[in-house]
Scaffold this motif. Structure first.
Motif, PDB file in Angstrom:
ATOM      1  N   MET A 108     -38.172  -1.124 -47.719  1.00 31.70           N
ATOM      2  CA  MET A 108     -37.866  -1.956 -46.790  1.00 31.70           C
ATOM      3  C   MET A 108     -38.470  -3.314 -46.973  1.00 31.70           C
ATOM      4  O   MET A 108     -39.550  -3.437 -47.233  1.00 31.70           O
ATOM      5  N   PRO A 109     -37.650  -4.499 -47.361  1.00 26.53           N
ATOM      6  CA  PRO A 109     -38.457  -5.949 -47.629  1.00 26.53           C
ATOM      7  C   PRO A 109     -39.374  -6.077 -46.492  1.00 26.53           C
ATOM      8  O   PRO A 109     -39.270  -5.785 -45.434  1.00 26.53           O
ATOM      9  N   ALA A 110     -40.417  -6.816 -47.033  1.00 23.69           N
ATOM     10  CA  ALA A 110     -41.588  -7.301 -46.061  1.00 23.69           C
ATOM     11  C   ALA A 110     -40.931  -8.098 -44.959  1.00 23.69           C
ATOM     12  O   ALA A 110     -40.159  -9.336 -45.183  1.00 23.69           O
ATOM     13  N   GLN A 111     -41.140  -7.985 -43.957  1.00 17.74           N
ATOM     14  CA  GLN A 111     -40.688  -8.740 -42.656  1.00 17.74           C
ATOM     15  C   GLN A 111     -41.841  -9.049 -41.623  1.00 17.74           C
ATOM     16  O   GLN A 111     -42.759  -8.082 -41.575  1.00 17.74           O
ATOM     17  N   SER A 112     -41.953 -10.006 -40.970  1.00 12.66           N
ATOM     18  CA  SER A 112     -42.672 -10.179 -39.883  1.00 12.66           C
ATOM     19  C   SER A 112     -42.361  -9.573 -38.679  1.00 12.66           C
ATOM     20  O   SER A 112     -41.440  -9.080 -38.490  1.00 12.66           O
ATOM     21  N   SER A 113     -43.529  -9.258 -37.842  1.00  9.71           N
ATOM     22  CA  SER A 113     -43.300  -8.428 -36.607  1.00  9.71           C
ATOM     23  C   SER A 113     -42.226  -9.051 -35.750  1.00  9.71           C
ATOM     24  O   SER A 113     -41.493  -8.493 -34.870  1.00  9.71           O
ATOM     25  N   ALA A 114     -42.044 -10.523 -35.616  1.00 11.65           N
ATOM     26  CA  ALA A 114     -41.150 -11.067 -35.103  1.00 11.65           C
ATOM     27  C   ALA A 114     -39.824 -10.814 -35.479  1.00 11.65           C
ATOM     28  O   ALA A 114     -38.770 -10.998 -34.459  1.00 11.65           O
ATOM     29  N   THR A 115     -39.416 -10.414 -36.449  1.00  8.75           N
ATOM     30  CA  THR A 115     -37.946 -10.033 -36.959  1.00  8.75           C
ATOM     31  C   THR A 115     -37.669  -8.514 -36.431  1.00  8.75           C
ATOM     32  O   THR A 115     -36.384  -8.361 -36.925  1.00  8.75           O
ATOM     33  N   LEU A 116     -38.536  -7.792 -36.311  1.00 14.37           N
ATOM     34  CA  LEU A 116     -38.269  -6.203 -35.924  1.00 14.37           C
ATOM     35  C   LEU A 116     -38.353  -6.003 -34.554  1.00 14.37           C
ATOM     36  O   LEU A 116     -38.838  -6.635 -33.991  1.00 14.37           O
ATOM     37  N   PRO A 117     -37.418  -5.089 -34.181  1.00 13.63           N
ATOM     38  CA  PRO A 117     -37.370  -4.612 -32.760  1.00 13.63           C
ATOM     39  C   PRO A 117     -38.664  -3.877 -32.512  1.00 13.63           C
ATOM     40  O   PRO A 117     -39.000  -3.278 -33.314  1.00 13.63           O
ATOM     41  N   SER A 118     -38.955  -4.235 -31.265  1.00 16.50           N
ATOM     42  CA  SER A 118     -39.962  -3.262 -30.617  1.00 16.50           C
ATOM     43  C   SER A 118     -39.873  -2.076 -30.260  1.00 16.50           C
ATOM     44  O   SER A 118     -38.692  -1.811 -29.935  1.00 16.50           O
ATOM     45  N   VAL A 119     -40.988  -1.190 -30.329  1.00 18.84           N
ATOM     46  CA  VAL A 119     -40.396   0.346 -30.239  1.00 18.84           C
ATOM     47  C   VAL A 119     -41.391   0.981 -29.242  1.00 18.84           C
ATOM     48  O   VAL A 119     -42.655   0.815 -29.307  1.00 18.84           O
ATOM     49  N   SER A 120     -40.963   1.950 -28.468  1.00 14.58           N
ATOM     50  CA  SER A 120     -41.616   2.282 -27.433  1.00 14.58           C
ATOM     51  C   SER A 120     -41.640   4.011 -27.699  1.00 14.58           C
ATOM     52  O   SER A 120     -40.507   4.449 -27.892  1.00 14.58           O
ATOM     53  N   VAL A 121     -42.636   4.643 -27.978  1.00  9.25           N
ATOM     54  CA  VAL A 121     -42.610   5.895 -28.223  1.00  9.25           C
ATOM     55  C   VAL A 121     -43.055   6.715 -27.204  1.00  9.25           C
ATOM     56  O   VAL A 121     -44.265   6.409 -26.627  1.00  9.25           O
ATOM     57  N   VAL A 122     -42.456   7.625 -26.475  1.00  3.02           N
ATOM     58  CA  VAL A 122     -42.606   8.393 -25.355  1.00  3.02           C
ATOM     59  C   VAL A 122     -42.903   9.865 -25.805  1.00  3.02           C
ATOM     60  O   VAL A 122     -42.203  10.679 -26.333  1.00  3.02           O
ATOM     61  N   ILE A 123     -44.135  10.056 -25.226  1.00  4.60           N
ATOM     62  CA  ILE A 123     -44.543  11.589 -25.589  1.00  4.60           C
ATOM     63  C   ILE A 123     -44.800  12.060 -24.279  1.00  4.60           C
ATOM     64  O   ILE A 123     -45.989  11.811 -23.681  1.00  4.60           O
ATOM     65  N   ALA A 124     -44.107  13.043 -23.870  1.00  2.50           N
ATOM     66  CA  ALA A 124     -44.463  13.846 -22.654  1.00  2.50           C
ATOM     67  C   ALA A 124     -45.166  15.116 -23.263  1.00  2.50           C
ATOM     68  O   ALA A 124     -45.000  15.743 -24.215  1.00  2.50           O
ATOM     69  N   THR A 125     -46.348  15.304 -22.221  1.00  2.00           N
ATOM     70  CA  THR A 125     -47.428  16.520 -22.729  1.00  2.00           C
ATOM     71  C   THR A 125     -47.870  17.279 -21.736  1.00  2.00           C
ATOM     72  O   THR A 125     -47.762  16.765 -20.440  1.00  2.00           O
ATOM     73  N   ARG A 126     -48.187  18.476 -21.950  1.00  2.00           N
ATOM     74  CA  ARG A 126     -48.747  19.407 -21.003  1.00  2.00           C
ATOM     75  C   ARG A 126     -49.734  20.408 -21.765  1.00  2.00           C
ATOM     76  O   ARG A 126     -49.018  21.191 -22.643  1.00  2.00           O
ATOM     77  N   GLY A 127     -50.942  20.337 -21.564  1.00  2.00           N
ATOM     78  CA  GLY A 127     -51.647  21.540 -22.228  1.00  2.00           C
ATOM     79  C   GLY A 127     -51.866  21.381 -23.609  1.00  2.00           C
ATOM     80  O   GLY A 127     -52.291  22.594 -24.256  1.00  2.00           O
ATOM     81  N   ARG A 128     -51.738  20.427 -24.635  1.00  2.00           N
ATOM     82  CA  ARG A 128     -51.885  20.652 -25.878  1.00  2.00           C
ATOM     83  C   ARG A 128     -52.755  19.368 -26.301  1.00  2.00           C
ATOM     84  O   ARG A 128     -52.289  18.516 -27.105  1.00  2.00           O
ATOM     85  N   PRO A 129     -54.094  19.177 -25.916  1.00  2.00           N
ATOM     86  CA  PRO A 129     -54.958  18.058 -26.074  1.00  2.00           C
ATOM     87  C   PRO A 129     -54.903  17.582 -27.665  1.00  2.00           C
ATOM     88  O   PRO A 129     -54.979  16.631 -28.042  1.00  2.00           O
TER      89      PRO A 129
END
Length: 311
Positions: free
Chosen positions: A1-22
């Motif tokens: 992927m060509p070099a790009q600034s963070s301003a040109t890329l969509p922000s991403v939220s990563v959702v991790i639901a967890t229970r009992g696997r530290p």
């Protein structure tokens, strides 16, 4: 992927639901934070039915990275946990990762690049690398998947730990994860079906997510929840009535679960329905063999899992 600034890329939220696997959770979080992606990434860890761990020992890399932890404040279970994270998210895009899986460093780069080339896609998935004791198997999704194909087959190569969606779609035309679905079993399949009602799935044919199958699933052996969840999906999506292969697959899975529970009459009934729709539906015949006590369910599932497959 060509070099790009963070301003040109969509922000991403990563959702991790967890229970009992530290320990596994920490590996998942570090892999998400360590993406070779110039855009903003926030990792939201939702603790379901357990105390919140602030994960203070996880180092957040410099740059547009953030880590947040919170408690599931919705329906207990995976669906409620994921929805808690979606609603708290600030990113333009939302991605899921199971708490025992890991992303390879270029996952998000490849997904965003591919999506820009096919902006009509409603969801972008990647290939997966399944790691089982003594065996590693790569599973690659189709380049394009539509609703009819998902009715006929779950297409397990499209794994939830690789999903990338627009948050606006989850809040709008697709909808949140179904919290009514019994035990949240099949919630990812339901989401895929709803997504492909409004667009197609773009698949990247590279294994960019590591799936660890060298541990017990939360669903392993919870046969009643599996049977209830699959029955719910058949009722929720009436289009299954027009797909003999799709109906038979789910009916065979229900028969298998009921046979494992020892509910012999129910198992035979569902197996009969599956065979009526598709005489080649192997799960139905296996269910009848389990009901007749010719083979045990648990060791059979374990043997299939070791080959990187599921029932």
């Amino acid at each position: 992927m060509p070099a790009q600034s963070s301003a040109t890329l969509p922000s991403v939220s990563v959702v991790i639901a967890t229970r009992g696997r530290p320990e596994l959770l920490r590996s998942a979080v570090r892999a998400a934070l360590g993406q070779e992606y110039a855009g903003e990434i926030e990792v939201i860890v939702v603790f379901d039915q357990v105390a919140v761990d602030p994960l203070e020992d996880v180092v957040v890399p410099a740059g547009p990275r953030a880590l947040r932890t919170m408690s599931n404040d919705r329906t207990p279970g995976l669906a409620g946990g994921r929805n808690t994270g979606i609603l708290a998210a600030g990113g333009e895009l939302t991605s899921f990762c199971d708490d025992d899986d890991e992303w390879l460093p270029t996952k998000l780069i490849r997904q965003v690049q591919a999506w820009r080339e096919d902006p009509a896609a409603v969801l972008v998935a990647t290939g997966i690398r399944i790691v089982t004791p003594g065996r590693t198997v790569d599973r690659l999704p189709p380049e394009r998947t539509e609703f009819a194909a998902l009715l006929a087959s779950r297409i397990t190569e499209i794994h939830p730990s690789s999903f990338l969606l627009r948050r606006a779609d989850l809040l709008g035309r697709i909808g949140l994860v179904d919290e009514v679905l019994p035990t949240s079993y099949g919630e990812d399949y339901d989401l895929l079906l709803r997504a492909t009602r409004v667009g197609h799935i773009l698949g990247i044919r590279e294994p960019l997510v590591i799936i660890h199958w060298n541990r017990a699933s939360f669903f392993s052996g919870k046969w009643q929840g599996i049977a209830d969840g699959l029955s719910y999906l058949l009722d929720k999506h009436p289009e299954f009535a027009g797909s003999a292969a799709g109906s038979a697959r789910i009916e065979g899975q229900i028969a298998f679960a009921l046979a494992a529970l020892g509910q012999l009459a129910g198992a035979r009934s569902w197996a009969g329905r599956a065979i009526h729709h598709d005489r080649s539906q192997l799960r139905a015949y296996v269910a009848m063999a389990i009901a007749a006590r010719l083979v045990p369910a648990g060791p059979l599932v374990n043997a299939v899992n070791r080959r990187g497959r599921g029932l």
